[in-house]
Motif scaffolding. Structure first.
Motif, PDB file in Angstrom:
ATOM      1  N   ALA A 266       0.850  -1.192   0.000  1.00 59.86           N
ATOM      2  CA  ALA A 266       0.000   0.000   0.000  1.00 59.86           C
ATOM      3  C   ALA A 266       0.882   1.236   0.000  1.00 59.86           C
ATOM      4  CB  ALA A 266      -0.898   0.001   1.230  1.00 59.86           C
ATOM      5  N   PHE A 267       0.319   2.355  -0.431  1.00 54.70           N
ATOM      6  CA  PHE A 267       1.093   3.598  -0.515  1.00 54.70           C
ATOM      7  C   PHE A 267       0.713   4.614   0.550  1.00 54.70           C
ATOM      8  CE2 PHE A 267       1.647   1.879  -4.831  1.00 54.70           C
ATOM      9  CZ  PHE A 267       3.029   1.919  -4.893  1.00 54.70           C
ATOM     10  N   SER A 268      -0.176   4.230   1.468  1.00 52.16           N
ATOM     11  CA  SER A 268      -0.500   5.154   2.565  1.00 52.16           C
ATOM     12  C   SER A 268      -0.785   4.333   3.816  1.00 52.16           C
ATOM     13  CB  SER A 268      -1.726   6.009   2.218  1.00 52.16           C
ATOM     14  OG  SER A 268      -2.895   5.206   2.264  1.00 52.16           O
ATOM     15  N   LYS A 269      -0.660   5.009   4.964  1.00 49.21           N
ATOM     16  CA  LYS A 269      -0.932   4.373   6.251  1.00 49.21           C
ATOM     17  C   LYS A 269      -2.360   3.861   6.300  1.00 49.21           C
ATOM     18  CE  LYS A 269      -0.256   7.450   9.460  1.00 49.21           C
ATOM     19  NZ  LYS A 269       0.353   8.700   9.767  1.00 49.21           N
ATOM     20  N   GLU A 270      -3.290   4.684   5.768  1.00 46.99           N
ATOM     21  CA  GLU A 270      -4.720   4.372   5.838  1.00 46.99           C
ATOM     22  C   GLU A 270      -5.024   3.098   5.052  1.00 46.99           C
ATOM     23  OE1 GLU A 270      -3.435   7.412   5.019  1.00 46.99           O
ATOM     24  OE2 GLU A 270      -3.798   8.289   7.002  1.00 46.99           O
ATOM     25  N   VAL A 271      -4.551   3.040   3.808  1.00 47.78           N
ATOM     26  CA  VAL A 271      -4.835   1.862   2.978  1.00 47.78           C
ATOM     27  C   VAL A 271      -4.130   0.639   3.573  1.00 47.78           C
ATOM     28  CG1 VAL A 271      -4.566   0.834   0.690  1.00 47.78           C
ATOM     29  CG2 VAL A 271      -5.213   3.235   0.902  1.00 47.78           C
ATOM     30  N   ARG A 272      -2.953   0.873   4.098  1.00 47.80           N
ATOM     31  CA  ARG A 272      -2.219  -0.235   4.699  1.00 47.80           C
ATOM     32  C   ARG A 272      -3.030  -0.882   5.821  1.00 47.80           C
ATOM     33  NH1 ARG A 272       3.559   0.067   7.988  1.00 47.80           N
ATOM     34  NH2 ARG A 272       4.231  -2.022   7.416  1.00 47.80           N
ATOM     35  N   SER A 273      -3.600  -0.067   6.705  1.00 48.42           N
ATOM     36  CA  SER A 273      -4.326  -0.686   7.813  1.00 48.42           C
ATOM     37  C   SER A 273      -5.677  -1.234   7.361  1.00 48.42           C
ATOM     38  CB  SER A 273      -4.443   0.266   9.007  1.00 48.42           C
ATOM     39  OG  SER A 273      -5.282   1.323   8.702  1.00 48.42           O
ATOM     40  N   LEU A 274      -6.263  -0.619   6.324  1.00 50.61           N
ATOM     41  CA  LEU A 274      -7.495  -1.179   5.752  1.00 50.61           C
ATOM     42  C   LEU A 274      -7.249  -2.603   5.218  1.00 50.61           C
ATOM     43  CD1 LEU A 274     -10.481  -0.397   4.438  1.00 50.61           C
ATOM     44  CD2 LEU A 274      -9.143  -0.349   2.355  1.00 50.61           C
ATOM     45  N   LEU A 275      -6.138  -2.790   4.520  1.00 49.06           N
ATOM     46  CA  LEU A 275      -5.825  -4.113   3.963  1.00 49.06           C
ATOM     47  C   LEU A 275      -5.722  -5.152   5.071  1.00 49.06           C
ATOM     48  CD1 LEU A 275      -3.047  -3.411   1.266  1.00 49.06           C
ATOM     49  CD2 LEU A 275      -5.505  -3.671   0.911  1.00 49.06           C
ATOM     50  N   LYS A 276      -5.070  -4.767   6.139  1.00 50.83           N
ATOM     51  CA  LYS A 276      -4.886  -5.709   7.246  1.00 50.83           C
ATOM     52  C   LYS A 276      -6.237  -6.055   7.877  1.00 50.83           C
ATOM     53  CE  LYS A 276      -2.538  -6.356  11.639  1.00 50.83           C
ATOM     54  NZ  LYS A 276      -1.769  -5.764  12.726  1.00 50.83           N
ATOM     55  N   ASP A 277      -7.037  -5.017   8.149  1.00 51.50           N
ATOM     56  CA  ASP A 277      -8.349  -5.256   8.774  1.00 51.50           C
ATOM     57  C   ASP A 277      -9.217  -6.166   7.908  1.00 51.50           C
ATOM     58  OD1 ASP A 277      -7.492  -3.602  10.753  1.00 51.50           O
ATOM     59  OD2 ASP A 277      -8.709  -1.869  10.159  1.00 51.50           O
TER      60      ASP A 277
END
Ligand SMILES: [Zn+2]
Ligand SMILES: [Zn+2]
Length: 388
Positions: A266-277
């Motif tokens: 992912a290219f942002s913190k937000e998308v990164r944590s969305l992917l994990k969730d």
């Protein structure tokens, strides 16, 4: 005379000799590659090079890697320049006289190029040390390739007192003489997952007597494909790849468990944590729906590489005097330089090296004529950032 002009005169006068020297250094490193965390010879070699220049090495608790300062913090800011020094477990397929002598180990990411360039920058900056309006720290970082080298460097205190940091990665698809400098995201956040799905084994002819983890895994792999298409905004971008799936060992037995591995980007913190969730939701719920149990191991890698806007603008002006400054697509690969950028502002750049293959390929090469350009980029950029 201004220090910038003094540096420019040195660069001009030494260009040919230094380029030749850097080719020698890079070839020595290329011939003697070492894997992450065991860069002992490389560390000794860098120390020797610095000793020849009369540079004092900073104390460290790390077994590999070298850290050194020039100038004085009492005169101004501290700017760090970082190069990574480790190689990869790849058998080299390039037929050159200086090919790797360590079987199965190769500088296939061009960290030999980074290390040699930084040694060149040390040499250039050392000659104007008395005039430096501050301090420059050289970070020769071990274990970039997935072994948390940057985190260890930070824990070791080598970023203490640093106001800003710069670094480069060679870029085979960019021509020599170009540097990609852009603010914002340059490289992706990298996470890794390892999932075990526990079902109940049974005869292949009697699936109703067991609980088939292969069917569960298949549903999971399919459902994961909808995360990027249905959960991530169309204006953002992300990757979820299941890259290994392992279950069963013959044709007429339903296995007890299935293991799945893979990576997210992912290219942002937000998308990164969305992917994990979303990953946890899908894996846990689908497994539960089939009456089975999943264990998820989530291994966070480096965050995204995000360049500071003001510093990037400053470096664009400076680099533009010698190089063609361009913007390029962000890379979906990761870089642990991102860890430094979580602590201090900085700029990571892609440096044109006109290679034949991409990073981590057994036939990876760099065009050595870019070595002197990278050394000069490091030296002039660090000086520009020291400027009050
Ligand atoms: Zn690499
Ligand atoms: Zn690399």
């Amino acid at each position: 005379m201004e220090i910038k002009d003094r540096l420019a005169i040195h660069m001009q006068a030494e260009r040919e000799a230094l380029q030749e020297e850097l080719v020698g250094i890079r070839r020595h490193l290329h011939q003697n590659p070492e894997l992450s965390t065991v860069e002992f010879e490389t560390t000794a070699y860098i120390k020797d090079c610095l000793a020849t220049l009369g540079i004092t090495i900073r104390e460290t608790h790390m077994e590999t890697g070298v850290f050194a300062d020039i100038g004085s913090e009492s005169k101004g800011k501290t700017i760090a320049i970082r190069a990574d020094i480790d190689a990869l477990p790849i058998q080299e397929k390039v037929a050159v006289s200086f090919a790797s002598q360590n079987a199965g180990v190769m500088h296939a990411c061009g960290h030999d190029f980074h290390t040699a360039s930084l040694l060149g920058a040390v040499k250039l900056l050392k000659e104007v040390e008395d005039d430096l309006p501050g301090r420059i720290r050289f970070i020769f970082q071990p274990a970039e390739e997935g072994r948390d080298g940057a985190l260890h460097v930070i824990a070791d205190g080598q970023l203490d007192g640093v106001d800003a940091i710069i670094g480069i990665h060679n870029k085979p698809d960019l021509p020599v003489g170009t540097v990609a400098l852009q603010s914002g995201c340059l490289m992706a956040a990298v996470d890794r997952f390892y999932v075990t799905i526990k079902g109940k084994g049974s005869h292949g002819a009697l699936p109703h007597k067991g609980s088939d983890p292969i069917v569960t895994a298949s549903h999971i792999v399919t459902a994961l494909q909808s995360v990027v298409s249905r959960k991530v905004s169309p204006l953002d971008t992300a990757v979820i790849s299941v890259t290994r799936i392992d279950g069963g060992n013959t044709w007429n037995v339903i296995p007890e468990e299935v293991v799945m591995e893979g990576t997210t980007r992912a290219f942002s913190k937000e998308v990164r944590s969305l992917l994990k969730d979303e990953f946890y939701e899908i894996v846990n719920h689908i497994t539960a729906a089939f009456g089975q149990k999943a264990t998820i191991e989530w291994h966070p890698g480096p965050p995204p590489v995000i360049n500071d806007k003001a510093l990037t603008e400053k470096l664009k002006v400076e680099a533009g005097k010698r190089l063609t400054v361009i913007e390029t697509e962000p890379s979906i690969a990761g870089e642990d330089f991102a860890q430094y950028l979580m602590k201090v502002p900085g700029v990571f750049a892609f440096f044109g090296t006109n290679g034949t293959e991409d990073w981590h390929h057994p036939s990876f090469t760099v065009d050595e004529s870019a070595l002197i350009l990278a050394a000069e980029y490091f030296a002039t950029s660090a000086l520009a950032l020291l400027d009050k």
